[in-house]
Write a protein that holds these residues in place. Structure first.
Motif, PDB file in Angstrom:
ATOM      1  N   ARG A 186     -16.453  -4.719   6.461  1.00  0.00           N
ATOM      2  CA  ARG A 186     -15.168  -5.486   6.656  1.00  0.00           C
ATOM      3  C   ARG A 186     -14.292  -4.906   7.502  1.00  0.00           C
ATOM      4  N   ASN A 187     -14.046  -3.686   7.511  1.00  0.00           N
ATOM      5  CA  ASN A 187     -13.199  -2.923   8.503  1.00  0.00           C
ATOM      6  C   ASN A 187     -13.702  -2.640   9.865  1.00  0.00           C
ATOM      7  N   LEU A 191     -16.107  -9.545  -1.470  1.00  0.00           N
ATOM      8  CA  LEU A 191     -16.545  -8.470  -2.326  1.00  0.00           C
ATOM      9  C   LEU A 191     -17.725  -8.816  -3.405  1.00  0.00           C
ATOM     10  N   SER A 207     -20.595  -6.847  -3.172  1.00  0.00           N
ATOM     11  CA  SER A 207     -20.631  -5.358  -3.864  1.00  0.00           C
ATOM     12  C   SER A 207     -21.823  -5.294  -4.780  1.00  0.00           C
ATOM     13  N   VAL A 229     -13.051   0.171  -6.798  1.00  0.00           N
ATOM     14  CA  VAL A 229     -13.011   1.442  -5.709  1.00  0.00           C
ATOM     15  C   VAL A 229     -13.154   2.708  -6.697  1.00  0.00           C
ATOM     16  N   LEU A 276     -16.810  -2.467   2.366  1.00  0.00           N
ATOM     17  CA  LEU A 276     -15.647  -2.304   2.749  1.00  0.00           C
ATOM     18  C   LEU A 276     -15.596  -1.596   4.319  1.00  0.00           C
ATOM     19  N   TRP A 277     -16.858  -0.641   4.682  1.00  0.00           N
ATOM     20  CA  TRP A 277     -17.144  -0.384   5.964  1.00  0.00           C
ATOM     21  C   TRP A 277     -17.543  -1.680   6.857  1.00  0.00           C
TER      22      TRP A 277
END
Length: 259
Positions: A180-181, A191, A194, A166, A177-178
């Protein structure tokens, strides 16, 4: 008074005729040197991206974050465009030195062969920009999901590797992360995804490196054509002056005969 020892003259290094090993590590050094500034631009834009994540609105986070990623890619494109132009100029100079050597004229001993243009170098520079993503992404992908497996070491390594990713390459991990969230059912997305983001600097660097080289080639051809036309215009002007002088000489002779 102590006599100072005479300074030894520096040994001249012939950069124009490296061995295979010298060419290899000098090329590596040149490409690593060229990746530093694009990486720093991605890092700077990543810090802005992280600042945007403090905004409570989801769409603002995503849109502004995506703009930061595009901004980093824009800096990357501009820098590699300039690298392509610079390396193409080195290639032209190298070809000139090699032609001179074929004719027995020794020149260009300080010419750096490793700086000459080659299409693959742009893609390689982009790959080097993504090296932190490859290292930290593999660690985060392998260890982050093991934070709660009861192994303290795995938990620490997984947490720190994700945090490092990060901090040093947010442009690569934030899209994951967007998802995932904010996407239902995707909270467990690995991850490892990425790693796919390294395609961005590879393509941007490689494409704009080649574009820069072609732009430099086109500019040099246009300059050569302009010089050729200018030389033709000069020759034509000389011929016109010569013809005018001959006519004047004949008129002068005729006027003398009449007298």
């Amino acid at each position: 008074m102590l006599n100072e020892a005479p300074k030894k003259p520096k040994k001249a290094v012939d950069y124009a005729h490296p061995t295979a090993w010298q060419l290899f590590y000098r090329t590596q050094r040149e490409c690593w040197r060229r990746m530093v500034t694009p990486y720093l631009m991605y890092l700077f834009m990543s810090l802005l991206l992280l600042a945007c994540q403090a905004i409570p609105n989801m769409w603002a986070q995503i849109l502004l974050g995506a703009a930061c990623i595009v901004g980093g890619a824009g800096y990357n494109a501009h820098l590699c465009y300039q690298y392509g132009k610079l390396h193409y100029g080195a290639l032209v100079a190298g070809d000139l030195h090699r032609r001179n050597e074929e004719q027995g004229i020794v020149s260009g001993g300080d010419h750096h062969v490793e700086r000459e243009y080659s299409p693959w170098k742009g893609f390689y520079i982009g790959l080097l920009v993504g090296v932190p993503v490859i290292i930290l992404g593999c660690l985060a992908g392998a260890l982050f999901e093991k934070i709660n497996d009861g192994n303290i070491l795995n938990g620490l390594l997984g947490g720190y590797s994700a945090l490092a990713l990060v901090m040093f390459a947010a442009w690569a991990i934030m899209p994951v992360l967007w998802v995932r969230n904010y996407v239902p059912g995707m909270a467990g997305l690995s991850l490892y995804w990425s790693l796919i983001m390294i395609v961005l600097p590879i393509l941007v660097s490689g494409i704009f490196y080649i574009i820069g080289a072609h732009a430099e080639r086109k500019s040099r051809l246009a300059e050569t054509e302009w010089e050729r036309r200018l030389e033709e215009a000069r020759e034509a002007a000389k011929n016109r002056v010569h013809v005018q002088t001959e006519e004047q000489r004949k008129k002068t002779l005729q006027s003398k005969r009449k007298k």
